[in-house]
Design an enzyme around this catalytic site. Structure first.
Site, PDB file in Angstrom:
ATOM      1  N   GLY A  17      34.592 -45.712 -29.473  1.00  0.00           N
ATOM      2  CA  GLY A  17      34.201 -45.873 -28.083  1.00  0.00           C
ATOM      3  C   GLY A  17      34.466 -44.666 -27.208  1.00  0.00           C
ATOM      4  CB  SER A  23      35.941 -42.913 -22.421  1.00  0.00           C
ATOM      5  OG  SER A  23      36.289 -42.036 -23.463  1.00  0.00           O
ATOM      6  CE1 TYR A 159      34.197 -56.342 -16.061  1.00  0.00           C
ATOM      7  CE2 TYR A 159      34.931 -58.467 -16.893  1.00  0.00           C
ATOM      8  CZ  TYR A 159      34.774 -57.102 -17.058  1.00  0.00           C
ATOM      9  OH  TYR A 159      35.188 -56.516 -18.228  1.00  0.00           O
ATOM     10  CE  LYS A 166      35.308 -56.026 -21.841  1.00  0.00           C
ATOM     11  NZ  LYS A 166      35.603 -55.073 -22.926  1.00  0.00           N
TER      12      LYS A 166
END
Length: 258
Positions: A17, A23, A159, A166
């Site tokens: 990722g 990041s 969100y 999540k």
């Protein structure tokens, strides 16, 4: 004076990722490198490779491979390379999340079934697939980490679809911790506070979320990617050998506030 051995010396870590130097995955990779781990990194596609390649060189990464978790065969190729080069794996970081922009920026009521499914596959089920491939390589135990957010536990404005996704990721971590515990593998959902990353830029009114978090945090400031990285590094050490399954917040205490 004897110099202490770096706590991750000799460990092999795959970090998935890394998009650029901002990041969360890069913070994890940089912290692991600083504490002695050997790294393998992945990049999403040729466009992102130009950003990730210099970072991999700076961290002396053993390998840098393409990985789009939605492309059949790419994930398997990464783990075949790990088996060939290292023969084992000690640390896995999954820092991948995605939803179609129209579904991400609209409310949950308006989220399409296709968009929800894609968000779930990339952001949650890919971690399960990754864990299935990583577990046989963690021959003497290991640590798996997946990046979540407080929107999994509480409603966070804008969100949207990523909240339920999540939440599913955190639940998956708990069940994987249960299934893999007997093999000495610990699984951690890690929940950083809001950070200025490329992924976060897709959220509506994200600057307002950052400002609110800074004012609510008991420590009085936002976290950065290295805060997250060093917390993950700690979880990968023997010092955290009896910790698994529970969501670990790295947010300056924002989640405890009303």
């Amino acid at each position: 004076m004897q110099v202490p051995t770096p706590p991750l010396k000799g460990m092999k870590a795959l970090v998935v990722g890394v998009a650029n130097e901002h990041s969360i995955a890069y913070g994890c990779a940089a912290a692991f490198h600083q504490l002695g781990a050997e790294l393998g990194l992945t990049y999403l596609n040729e466009k992102s490779r130009s950003y990730v390649e210099p970072l991999a060189r700076n961290l002396d990464a053993r390998f840098l491979l393409p990985l789009d978790v939605s492309t059949p065969g790419e994930m398997e190729a990464v783990f075949e390379r790990i088996a060939k080069d290292w023969g084992r794996l000690d640390i896995l970081v999954h820092s991948v999340a995605w939803a179609p922009k129209e579904d991400l920026q609209g409310g949950l009521l308006d989220c399409s079934a296709e968009g929800f499914g894609k968000a779930m596959d990339v952001s949650c089920h890919s971690f399960i697939r990754m864990a299935r491939l990583a577990a046989p390589l963690m021959k003497e135990g290991g640590t798996m980490l997946a990046m979540s957010y407080h929107g999994a536990q509480k409603v966070v404005s804008n969100y949207n679809v990523m909240g339920p996704v999540k939440a599913a990721l955190e639940a998956s971590c708990r069940y994987l911790a249960y299934e893999l515990g007997s093999r000495g593998i610990r699984v951690h959902p890690v929940s950083p506070g809001p950070l200025k990353t490329r992924a976060a830029s897709g959220l509506k009114d994200f600057d307002l979320l950052l400002n609110e978090a800074m004012h609510k945090a008991p420590v009085g400031e936002l976290v950065d990617i290295m805060d997250v990285g060093f917390a993950c590094a700690y979880l990968a050490t023997p010092y955290a050998r009896r910790i698994t399954g529970g969501t670990v917040y790295v947010d300056g205490g924002v989640h405890i506030m009303g």
